[in-house]
Design an enzyme around this catalytic site. Structure first.
Site, PDB file in Angstrom:
ATOM      1  N   LYS A 112      -3.697  -7.473   5.137  1.00 25.80           N
ATOM      2  CA  LYS A 112      -4.873  -8.214   5.586  1.00 25.80           C
ATOM      3  C   LYS A 112      -5.917  -8.368   4.467  1.00 25.80           C
ATOM      4  CE  LYS A 112      -3.754  -8.051  10.175  1.00 25.80           C
ATOM      5  NZ  LYS A 112      -2.544  -7.263  10.316  1.00 25.80           N
TER       6      LYS A 112
HETATM    7  C1  PLP Z   1      -1.439  -7.336  11.145  1.00 27.44           C
HETATM    8  C2  PLP Z   1      -0.215  -6.632  10.732  1.00 27.44           C
HETATM    9  C3  PLP Z   1       1.065  -7.127  11.034  1.00 27.44           C
HETATM   10  C4  PLP Z   1       1.275  -8.359  11.876  1.00 27.44           C
HETATM   11  O1  PLP Z   1       0.836  -9.540  11.232  1.00 27.44           O
HETATM   12  P1  PLP Z   1       0.554 -10.845  12.103  1.00 27.44           P
HETATM   13  O2  PLP Z   1      -0.023 -11.828  11.150  1.00 27.44           O
HETATM   14  O3  PLP Z   1      -0.403 -10.441  13.168  1.00 27.44           O
HETATM   15  O4  PLP Z   1       1.871 -11.284  12.669  1.00 27.44           O
HETATM   16  C5  PLP Z   1       2.158  -6.443  10.535  1.00 27.44           C
HETATM   17  N1  PLP Z   1       2.012  -5.312   9.812  1.00 27.44           N
HETATM   18  C6  PLP Z   1       0.808  -4.802   9.527  1.00 27.44           C
HETATM   19  C7  PLP Z   1       0.732  -3.551   8.748  1.00 27.44           C
HETATM   20  C8  PLP Z   1      -0.348  -5.440   9.951  1.00 27.44           C
HETATM   21  O5  PLP Z   1      -1.544  -4.941   9.647  1.00 27.44           O
END
Ligand code: PLP
Length: 463
Positions: A112
């Site tokens: 993120k």
């Molecule tokens: C947010 C997240 C996901 C999922 O990603 P999306 O874009 O919501 O499909 C997978 N792994 C981790 C570690 C995350 O923080």
């Protein structure tokens, strides 16, 4: 570049306003009016280039005239300067023609950061230009919250409120959010699930009075500006593995469908992608929807990969819009069915258009642990439980062997030490830059799963 809503009844906006709005006023999600494209020569020219250079090339296609090129370049450079690896998103080899794309070298140890470090700086730029202030409200299953807080802490023009499901995030995730100690950061623990948090978030955005009074803005992947920086690492990974001359496949641990949708965008922009593997944990609505056409909500089950403990995958609406030839009326109808009946069906014709690209699979809890153990045994590498879901499903849905498979490593193993320790008996250490996390004081307000109570709290504490 202009943006339209998937439900067709919100104003057409430019990039700046899409960034500030988050959700469209008709409840839909913004998407570009048409997909920008890269030629094969342009894609080939990305080989060997630094990550921020490619990031600038990709992101500028979406910002259009909204942000001048030198400014965007300085935003991107600053966003990635603090990453713990000079390549920003390096590849590591996991097995024969199978690679891990490490997306966890940012300040909060999950992918993120890659988008939110850019987003925080875009906010600064745009708000300064308009002499404005926004109230960011976000819902998190664990990782978005800390990454968003990290990106905007201490900023004068932003107050941030993050809702997380109480007791359903890991201790590292919670502490990363609650120990920041900046006056503009407000954490709210909700007695409920992530879907409850996300539903409240959508309700706040759909309340025009509240939205305008506080000038709400959203940092969840419903915000188009979140998706754009995620397109970049699909492009850099493919370039490193011989693209565009060879196609590449990706396996993506998925929850809200934002990350894998960014892969779809890369493909739409001209990147040769053989397949996108949507990897689900036991909360497998995406796998069921893509393999059977039956999109049906069930209860959320807490798993070892909590950032994917989601049933309502917001970004799936963007794919539905594409699958139905951008028919906004039809998309809005499906979303109404979902709200009323907790389910809808995807027609066979529509499904056929995406089935050749998307492959989906589910990974159980025991398989998650076995995969962490197997990777450690075979390579010495320690992976986190989300990445393990991606690796396990990639193994089953690999496709042609000659085509490189890239599994997205979405979090650092130290973010989920309990799961990793259960799998291999080793507790991964936090990188030095996070030292002190367990000692700092936490700040968080516990609230019931009650929209008016949450709205009152935000109204009272917003700057
Ligand atoms: C947010 C997240 C996901 C999922 O990603 P999306 O874009 O919501 O499909 C997978 N792994 C981790 C570690 C995350 O923080």
């Amino acid at each position: 570049m202009r943006y339209v809503s998937t439900r067709g009844r919100a104003p057409v906006l430019d990039f700046e306003d899409v960034l500030l709005a988050g959700l469209a006023a008709d409840g839909g999600l913004y998407v570009p009016e048409r997909w920008p494209e890269f030629s094969r020569d342009e894609l080939a020219s990305f080989r060997g280039r630094d990550y921020p250079e490619v990031a600038h090339a990709v992101i500028s296609r979406f910002t259009g005239d909204a942000i001048e090129t030198a400014k965007l370049r300085s935003i991107v450079d600053a966003a990635y300067a603090g990453f713990g690896h000079a390549a920003v998103a390096p590849l590591a080899q996991l097995g024969p023609n199978h690679w891990l794309l490490e997306l966890f070298h940012g300040p909060t140890l999950a992918f993120k950061d890659i988008a939110l470090q850019v987003l925080g700086r875009l906010y600064d730029h745009v708000l300064e230009r308009h002499d404005a202030h926004v109230t960011i409200v976000g819902a998190t299953s664990g990782d978005t919250g800390s990454a968003a807080i990290e990106a905007v802490k201490g900023r004068e023009r932003v107050s941030i409120f993050i809702l997380h499901p109480a007791g359903r995030v890991s201790e590292v995730q919670r502490r990363q959010m609650t120990t920041v100690g900046a006056g503009n950061v407000h954490n709210i623990a909700i007695e409920g699930t992530f879907d409850d948090c996300q539903a409240m978030l959508k309700a706040m955005f759909n309340d025009p009075g509240f939205r305008d009074e506080l000038r709400l803005s959203g940092v969840n992947s419903i915000n188009w500006a979140r998706i754009v920086p995620q397109v970049v690492y699909y492009v850099t990974a493919a370039a490193a593995l011989g693209g565009p001359d060879v196609p590449v496949s990706f396996s993506v641990p998925s929850g809200n469908f934002g990350d894998v949708f960014a892969g779809f965008v890369a493909q739409r922009m001209g990147l040769p992608v053989e397949r996108l593997v949507v990897a689900s944990n036991e909360n497998d609505i995406l796998t069921r929807a893509l393999t059977t056409g039956d999109h049906r909500l069930t209860e959320v089950t807490p798993t070892l990969s909590p950032s994917m403990d989601i049933q309502v995958s917001s970004n799936f609406e963007r794919l539905l819009f594409e699958m139905h030839d951008r028919d906004a009326e039809y998309t809005a109808g499906l979303m109404r069915q979902l709200a009323e009946h907790r389910a809808f069906r995807i027609g066979d014709d529509a499904a056929a258009t995406v089935r050749s690209l998307f492959h989906a699979g589910r990974c159980s809890e025991s398989e998650t642990l076995e995969t962490i153990a197997a990777v450690h045994r075979d390579t010495g590498m320690v992976i986190d439980p989300h990445t393990a879901v991606g690796v396990a499903v990639a193994g089953r849905l690999r496709g042609p062997r000659g085509i490189p498979m890239v599994t997205l490593a979405t979090a650092h193993p130290a973010k989920f030490p309990d799961a990793v320790e259960r799998a291999i008996g080793i507790r991964p250490a936090l990188p030095d830059r996070l030292a002190g996390l367990y000692e700092r004081e936490e700040r968080c307000t516990m609230l019931p799963n009650d929209l008016p109570a949450v709205m009152d709290h935000i109204r009272e504490h917003a700057a």
